[in-house]
Motif scaffolding. Sequence first.
Motif, mmCIF file in Angstrom:
data_model
loop_
_atom_site.group_PDB
_atom_site.id
_atom_site.type_symbol
_atom_site.label_atom_id
_atom_site.label_comp_id
_atom_site.label_asym_id
_atom_site.label_seq_id
_atom_site.Cartn_x
_atom_site.Cartn_y
_atom_site.Cartn_z
ATOM 1 N N THR A 290 0.960 -0.844 -0.138
ATOM 2 C CA THR A 290 0.470 0.115 0.216
ATOM 3 C C THR A 290 1.016 1.211 -0.205
ATOM 4 O O THR A 290 1.511 1.429 0.925
ATOM 5 C CB THR A 290 -0.630 0.276 1.219
ATOM 6 O OG1 THR A 290 -2.019 -1.157 1.244
ATOM 7 C CG2 THR A 290 -1.679 1.505 1.349
ATOM 8 N N THR B 271 0.830 5.877 -0.169
ATOM 9 C CA THR B 271 0.390 7.029 0.841
ATOM 10 C C THR B 271 0.553 7.867 0.014
ATOM 11 O O THR B 271 2.228 8.117 0.722
ATOM 12 C CB THR B 271 -0.103 6.402 1.985
ATOM 13 O OG1 THR B 271 -0.419 5.542 2.573
ATOM 14 C CG2 THR B 271 -0.766 7.058 2.360
ATOM 15 N N ASN B 272 -0.208 8.457 0.165
ATOM 16 C CA ASN B 272 0.441 10.480 -0.526
ATOM 17 C C ASN B 272 0.761 10.532 0.435
ATOM 18 O O ASN B 272 -0.486 11.549 1.060
ATOM 19 C CB ASN B 272 -0.269 11.134 -1.016
ATOM 20 C CG ASN B 272 0.375 11.902 -1.862
ATOM 21 O OD1 ASN B 272 1.120 12.714 -0.869
ATOM 22 N ND2 ASN B 272 -0.647 12.399 -3.204
ATOM 23 N N ASP C 59 -1.389 15.870 -5.373
ATOM 24 C CA ASP C 59 -1.281 14.877 -6.042
ATOM 25 C C ASP C 59 -0.475 14.683 -6.585
ATOM 26 O O ASP C 59 0.369 15.381 -6.549
ATOM 27 C CB ASP C 59 -2.129 15.764 -6.515
ATOM 28 C CG ASP C 59 -3.883 15.446 -5.828
ATOM 29 O OD1 ASP C 59 -4.719 15.183 -4.822
ATOM 30 O OD2 ASP C 59 -5.138 15.606 -7.120
ATOM 31 N N VAL D 4 -1.729 9.227 -6.833
ATOM 32 C CA VAL D 4 -2.747 9.188 -5.759
ATOM 33 C C VAL D 4 -2.651 10.455 -5.499
ATOM 34 O O VAL D 4 -1.790 11.144 -4.809
ATOM 35 C CB VAL D 4 -1.313 8.106 -4.960
ATOM 36 C CG1 VAL D 4 -1.798 8.188 -3.288
ATOM 37 C CG2 VAL D 4 -0.886 6.802 -5.186
ATOM 38 N N GLY E 205 -3.280 12.643 0.551
ATOM 39 C CA GLY E 205 -3.796 12.133 1.727
ATOM 40 C C GLY E 205 -4.681 10.948 1.661
ATOM 41 O O GLY E 205 -4.948 9.974 2.635
ATOM 42 N N GLU E 206 -4.284 10.105 0.312
ATOM 43 C CA GLU E 206 -4.917 8.918 0.048
ATOM 44 C C GLU E 206 -3.851 7.914 -0.422
ATOM 45 O O GLU E 206 -3.032 7.977 -0.187
ATOM 46 C CB GLU E 206 -6.027 8.360 -1.510
ATOM 47 C CG GLU E 206 -7.258 10.129 -0.509
ATOM 48 C CD GLU E 206 -7.860 9.697 -1.989
ATOM 49 O OE1 GLU E 206 -8.279 9.112 -2.983
ATOM 50 O OE2 GLU E 206 -8.833 11.175 -2.114
ATOM 51 N N SER E 207 -4.606 6.362 -0.452
ATOM 52 C CA SER E 207 -3.891 5.110 -0.744
ATOM 53 C C SER E 207 -3.785 4.591 -1.569
ATOM 54 O O SER E 207 -5.276 4.790 -2.316
ATOM 55 C CB SER E 207 -3.554 4.775 0.829
ATOM 56 O OG SER E 207 -2.988 4.963 1.843
ATOM 57 N N ARG E 208 -3.216 3.913 -2.666
ATOM 58 C CA ARG E 208 -3.602 3.199 -3.186
ATOM 59 C C ARG E 208 -2.460 2.143 -3.040
ATOM 60 O O ARG E 208 -1.562 1.504 -2.356
ATOM 61 C CB ARG E 208 -2.535 3.654 -4.949
ATOM 62 C CG ARG E 208 -3.921 5.054 -4.965
ATOM 63 C CD ARG E 208 -5.026 4.435 -5.951
ATOM 64 N NE ARG E 208 -6.109 5.403 -6.098
ATOM 65 C CZ ARG E 208 -7.341 6.209 -5.421
ATOM 66 N NH1 ARG E 208 -6.708 6.262 -3.965
ATOM 67 N NH2 ARG E 208 -7.270 7.622 -5.938
#
Length: 787
Positions: free
Chosen positions: A698, A700-701, A706, A737, A740-743
Amino acid sequence: MTTSDLVEDLLRRLTTAEKIAMLHQKQPAVPRLGLAEFHTGCEVLHGVAWLGRATVFPQAVGLGASWDRALLRAVGEAAATEVRAFRHDPPDGAARVSLNVWAPVVNPLRDPRWGRNEEGYSEDPYATAQLAVAFCTGLRGDHPAVWRTTPVLKHFLAYNMETRRDVVDIAVPERVLHEYELPGFLEPLRAGVAAGVMPAYNLVNGVPNHVHPLLASVLRAAAPDLVVCSDAQAPSNLVVTERYFDEHAASHAAALRAGVDSYTDNGPDSGPTIARFTEALDRGLITEADIDAALGRLLRMRARTGEFTPEDDPYTGIRRDAIACDAHARLAARAAHAGVVLLKNSPGALPWSAGGSVAVIGHLGDRVMTDWYSGTLPYAVTVAGALRPRLDVSTVDGLDRIGLATPDGRELRVDDDGLRLHDGPGAVFAHQDWGTSVQCPVPVHTLQDTGSGRYVTVDDDGVLAASAATPDGWVVRELWELHPASPGEFLLYSNALGRYVTEGPDGRLTAGPSDGALRFVRQQVSSGLATAVAAARAADRVVVVLGNDPHVNGRETVDRSSLTLPAQQEALLRAVLEANPATVLALVSSYPYAIDWAQQHVPAILWSSHAGQELGTAVAAALLGDANPGGRLPQTWYRSDAALPDADDYDIIGSGWTYQYHRGEPLYPFGHGLSYTTFGYGPLSVTATASGYAAQVTVTNTGPRDGDEVVQLYVTPQCWPVPAPARRLAGFERVAVPAGESREVRFDVPVAALAYWSTGDGRLVAPPGKYTFHAAGDATCTVTLGG
């Protein structure tokens, strides 16, 4: 009628003489059978080349810096669409091309000094293979039966040198052959997206590539209908330069039996090829069955494009409005953005805040360069041009302005019919020193007339004129050497013709016999350094745009002698930085440089390949923060020439080539690239599957913007009984990403990715034992471990 039946019917009806004529690149029409004229080869390395105006995408090494399979597939599709337009509805005055395309180049970028470094994707064989499959998929198209175009992979085998390229014999160890060199060729063939292969000029392990047994035993074993197209003049080289055969009938016969189907020889003149094969057949060196086998493959390749069944061809409606269309321009911009790599960024250096003034300094600040395999630019956005709507821009190229005179006081002037010496005043030239190459150990120079903007060049008759738009051509006639004579004087020597400049009978300057060579003195009109320093001091910030001209000292037929910047460019950078500490270096080049001083002193550095028509858009967006740089280096940037083995040493394992085996600390590692945000990695999980392993991580930013991260999966074998790489790339994905989000990123790793070539077993072997996996942002960063 099936394709096989159609081809067999044609082979029965063609005469022997007609068959032989069709082995040449320029296949003649056979009207009685409905066969049109055909030729192999349309260059599409980064867009359609040599046909005029077409979309110009970033150089292949810049596409490689994107690490983006989907992007390369889209670029391949766009290039193939434009080829189709040139086929079905060529613009006025343009040639009607065939649908056989010569691209991509899948030689791994082993040596960054290679003149054709710009043509490859990566120093890593896995990345090269993956990106080649993607590009070829776009070129081939999605139709189950009809190919949009038929790609030919270049150049088989172990081709990484231009120096003596037609005679050099490269020793390739068996492990290096199977682990490093072959994947780029085999994966597109196994994927069914490449129709052919072009052998390289060189020899490998004592055998010229155009008669190498690996053509049949390895390549055609992977793809039975594989078409092998010779490189230009290589069939004749077997006798003329390599002297591997005593005469042409025998050499052509051997190449045909080895598997070469199409002969690019003697330009459009098929006469010598026909004569040689006719003699070989008469002497029993080949049979008609040998000819039928080669021609059958060529005809099947033609059939794949729908040529013989146009009613089934879904692409015949493509018209000239597809060439350099708006959609392709947008794709060119996307590709240029994707390949920008942020190499260094000190706090507060980039991105720039809005407003204020900027000095754009350097010979590439307000220019967009093309290369040997570029089309004609439909438009060009320069770095300075892209910054002008947002900032107060001044431009300085940093070049000296000089005049040339003879010791007796006559000055060089540009007249309508050439260059002449007069009492004065003379012309003023922008003078650039490009440094040296392997082929020319003395620096080469260009002289650009400031009045017309044209470069001093020389024609076939040796007459000099200021008439060239830019250095260009197979023979670059705009390059000059300054050979010292007496103190303060020099002789002007044409690098293209190998002659000194003299004064002709009509008074025009001519490259002629050395006994009449003119002596020149340099007249300094203005200092490029002084002008650049003044501009830097007057501006709020500076971007110095340096790099190469793809036609000079690093191109096909010319290898670089060094990784360093030319001395003139290095001096410019140092002077500007001293004048204004708010300086950024933008390198625009076809290859890496050793820029250790810049890394230590310049606040921010970014790199782009020569990225085509949208170069300036991409670089300016990175500088201003309109785009967050997401490109990653496709090859190692070394600290110095001393870090490199000899150019002809292809033993990457024993000699320490590439990130896999290099023993020193690089300047920038393979896969390196910074961002205006930050990324964090969660734990890496690795589980066994039926076909290999599955790895999952995983990302995460963790920063404020972005951004794109190129997640790279590496494996370190710890159980091989042979020398193993420190890291080997086993997977990669470019993922967007949001802040604040994850991929979650998943990799399917086949067992072959863990394998070495066992010379005893004659196959790839992955022994049981420990393998350590790394998920990271480059080849040296150990963010997480597992395995």
